[in-house]
Design a protein around this motif. Structure first.
Motif, PDB file in Angstrom:
ATOM      1  N   PHE A 201       6.695  18.056  18.922  1.00 48.02           N
ATOM      2  CA  PHE A 201       5.924  16.863  18.563  1.00 48.02           C
ATOM      3  C   PHE A 201       6.097  15.769  19.618  1.00 48.02           C
ATOM      4  CE2 PHE A 201       5.633  17.402  13.641  1.00 48.02           C
ATOM      5  CZ  PHE A 201       4.875  18.542  13.837  1.00 48.02           C
ATOM      6  N   ALA A 202       7.331  15.556  20.075  1.00 49.28           N
ATOM      7  CA  ALA A 202       7.568  14.521  21.083  1.00 49.28           C
ATOM      8  C   ALA A 202       6.816  14.834  22.374  1.00 49.28           C
ATOM      9  CB  ALA A 202       9.065  14.390  21.356  1.00 49.28           C
ATOM     10  N   GLN A 212      -0.482  19.172  14.807  1.00 47.31           N
ATOM     11  CA  GLN A 212      -0.933  19.903  13.624  1.00 47.31           C
ATOM     12  C   GLN A 212       0.192  19.882  12.595  1.00 47.31           C
ATOM     13  OE1 GLN A 212      -1.706  24.310  13.704  1.00 47.31           O
ATOM     14  NE2 GLN A 212      -3.810  23.640  13.332  1.00 47.31           N
ATOM     15  N   LEU A 213      -0.069  19.224  11.462  1.00 46.54           N
ATOM     16  CA  LEU A 213       0.939  19.091  10.416  1.00 46.54           C
ATOM     17  C   LEU A 213       0.595  20.012   9.257  1.00 46.54           C
ATOM     18  CD1 LEU A 213       1.577  15.230  10.244  1.00 46.54           C
ATOM     19  CD2 LEU A 213       2.503  16.948  11.817  1.00 46.54           C
ATOM     20  N   VAL A 264      12.932  13.735   4.268  1.00 45.42           N
ATOM     21  CA  VAL A 264      11.893  12.858   4.801  1.00 45.42           C
ATOM     22  C   VAL A 264      10.599  13.661   4.911  1.00 45.42           C
ATOM     23  CG1 VAL A 264      11.164  11.527   6.823  1.00 45.42           C
ATOM     24  CG2 VAL A 264      13.562  11.481   6.095  1.00 45.42           C
ATOM     25  N   ARG A 265       9.478  13.064   4.487  1.00 43.30           N
ATOM     26  CA  ARG A 265       8.189  13.728   4.674  1.00 43.30           C
ATOM     27  C   ARG A 265       7.901  13.889   6.160  1.00 43.30           C
ATOM     28  NH1 ARG A 265       3.309  10.890   2.088  1.00 43.30           N
ATOM     29  NH2 ARG A 265       4.161   9.197   3.372  1.00 43.30           N
ATOM     30  N   VAL A 266       7.284  14.997   6.526  1.00 47.91           N
ATOM     31  CA  VAL A 266       6.975  15.230   7.929  1.00 47.91           C
ATOM     32  C   VAL A 266       6.066  14.130   8.486  1.00 47.91           C
ATOM     33  CG1 VAL A 266       5.814  16.794   9.534  1.00 47.91           C
ATOM     34  CG2 VAL A 266       7.353  17.714   7.796  1.00 47.91           C
ATOM     35  N   ILE A 267       5.130  13.633   7.692  1.00 51.65           N
ATOM     36  CA  ILE A 267       4.247  12.571   8.171  1.00 51.65           C
ATOM     37  C   ILE A 267       5.049  11.314   8.493  1.00 51.65           C
ATOM     38  CG2 ILE A 267       3.694  11.768   5.827  1.00 51.65           C
ATOM     39  CD1 ILE A 267       1.317  11.763   8.848  1.00 51.65           C
ATOM     40  N   PHE A 285      -4.400  17.986   9.952  1.00 52.27           N
ATOM     41  CA  PHE A 285      -3.683  18.631   8.856  1.00 52.27           C
ATOM     42  C   PHE A 285      -4.070  20.102   8.760  1.00 52.27           C
ATOM     43  CE2 PHE A 285      -3.751  14.153   7.222  1.00 52.27           C
ATOM     44  CZ  PHE A 285      -2.387  13.940   7.347  1.00 52.27           C
ATOM     45  N   ALA A 286      -3.119  20.916   8.333  1.00 56.46           N
ATOM     46  CA  ALA A 286      -3.334  22.364   8.222  1.00 56.46           C
ATOM     47  C   ALA A 286      -2.591  22.884   6.995  1.00 56.46           C
ATOM     48  CB  ALA A 286      -2.836  23.073   9.483  1.00 56.46           C
ATOM     49  N   PRO A 287      -2.999  24.047   6.472  1.00 62.12           N
ATOM     50  CA  PRO A 287      -2.301  24.625   5.314  1.00 62.12           C
ATOM     51  C   PRO A 287      -0.866  25.020   5.675  1.00 62.12           C
ATOM     52  CG  PRO A 287      -4.423  25.685   5.702  1.00 62.12           C
ATOM     53  CD  PRO A 287      -4.140  24.857   6.906  1.00 62.12           C
TER      54      PRO A 287
END
Length: 347
Positions: A201-202, A212-213, A264-267, A285-287
């Motif tokens: 992500f960084a 893509q989360l 912690v939520r990923v978002i 966003f992804a499944p």
């Protein structure tokens, strides 16, 4: 002080732990297969930056070579083993399960047998929060407990870690080998693995690429800084081997969650990374992916009872330190002692 073998010493947790154990006064030797699951250059850089200054030699060794492993243990008169070597990665296990059979099952069986034959006094080994499997909704109130059922692994990787715990318990029961299992919860920090979300992500934020989360960013993870993990490991080594007297069955085996009960939520995690990098996120966003679980949260009560209060790095602070390290790594700079590769003292 102990004579300690750290397997997977060129790995993420292994390099930090081996260096800290040596700094605490233990005689430490490491081994690693230096496989190419991710760039070997990073593993060798960990050895150069963390282990060589601490005086920790690292042998190239495949743990499935039982004779070579036992010879190494005899040579250094090993009395304590910290087994951190493994084939990591939940998603990789979906497409390459045989990699996990070789490293996580056959390799661990070889370690258990070597410890038994060489009379090792204490084996500490890496398990994973993945053993808790998929749960409906959030984690149990207060987080996952070591006494929770783990009979429904959500990935092949998790299944191998569940098997490791069973193998260790059986060896402790039959041969009285004292064993301590370590269920790590989403470890992060400098010198980590490029396949882990916080690293990728960084990198993507820096390049302005879309993140893509999975699970619409609602998946929750109990992030644990590598410095916190090392602090717990040092304290567990200093505490010594389990005697079995605390168990009804008398088996010298114990398990600990290595996590903080701060999911912690990923978002929200991405928002902290935005702040640390100074780069806005483009999100898609992804499944949920095969093998993923919606929530991990540790109940650390048993660990705190055993070692007392332990280090707890705030996530924002830990991510900021990682981003500084990553910038230097990408520029191939050498981190200075002021960088956040801290080696906590033994308890």
């Amino acid at each position: 002080m102990a004579q300690i073998l750290v397997t997977g010493a060129a790995g993420f947790i292994g390099a930090h732990a081996a260096a800290a154990l040596a700094q605490a006064g233990h005689q430490v030797v490491g081994c690693d297969s230096f496989n190419a699951y991710y760039p070997v250059e990073l593993k060798r850089a960990r050895v150069e930056a963390l282990l060589q200054p601490a005086g920790v030699p690292v042998e190239t060794l495949d743990l499935c070579d039982g004779a070579a492993l036992q010879a190494l243990m005899r040579q250094h008169r090993i009395d304590t083993v910290l087994h951190l070597a493994a084939q990591a990665g939940v998603r990789h296990s979906v497409s390459a399960p045989l990699d996990y059979v070789q490293a996580n099952l056959l390799g661990f069986a070889s370690v258990l047998e070597a410890c038994r034959l060489q009379g090792v006094g204490h084996l500490l080994y890496a398990s994973s929060s993945s053993v808790y499997g998929r749960r409906d909704g959030d984690a149990a109130p207060g987080g996952f407990r070591e006494s929770d059922r783990i009979d429904a692994p959500a990935s092949f990787y998790a299944a191998t870690k569940q098997a490791n715990e069973a193998m260790a318990h059986a060896t402790a029961a039959v041969h009285r080998l004292p064993v301590t299992g370590l269920r790590f919860f989403t470890v992060y920090g400098p010198w980590g693995r490029p396949d882990m979300a916080y690293w990728s992500f960084a990198e993507r934020l820096r390049r302005g690429e879309t993140l893509q989360l999975y699970g619409r960013g609602e998946l929750r993870r109990d992030f644990t800084h590598v410095d916190d993990v090392v602090d717990a490991l040092l304290r567990l080594v200093a505490r010594g081997a389990p005697a079995g007297r605390h168990r009804e069955d008398g088996v010298p085996a114990e398990l600990f969650n290595i996590g903080h009960r701060h999911p912690v939520r990923v978002i929200d995690f991405v928002r902290l990374l935005e702040r640390a990098t100074g780069c806005p996120a483009r999100i898609e966003f992804a499944p949920m992916q095969a093998g993923d679980v919606p929530d991990t949260s540790a109940d650390p009560s048993r660990l705190i009872e055993a070692i007392g209060p332990w280090r707890a790095t705030p996530l924002a602070e830990g991510l900021a330190g990682f981003v500084r390290w990553l910038d230097a790594w990408r520029a191939r700079e050498t981190p200075s002692p002021a960088w956040p590769v801290r080696l906590p003292a033994a308890a």
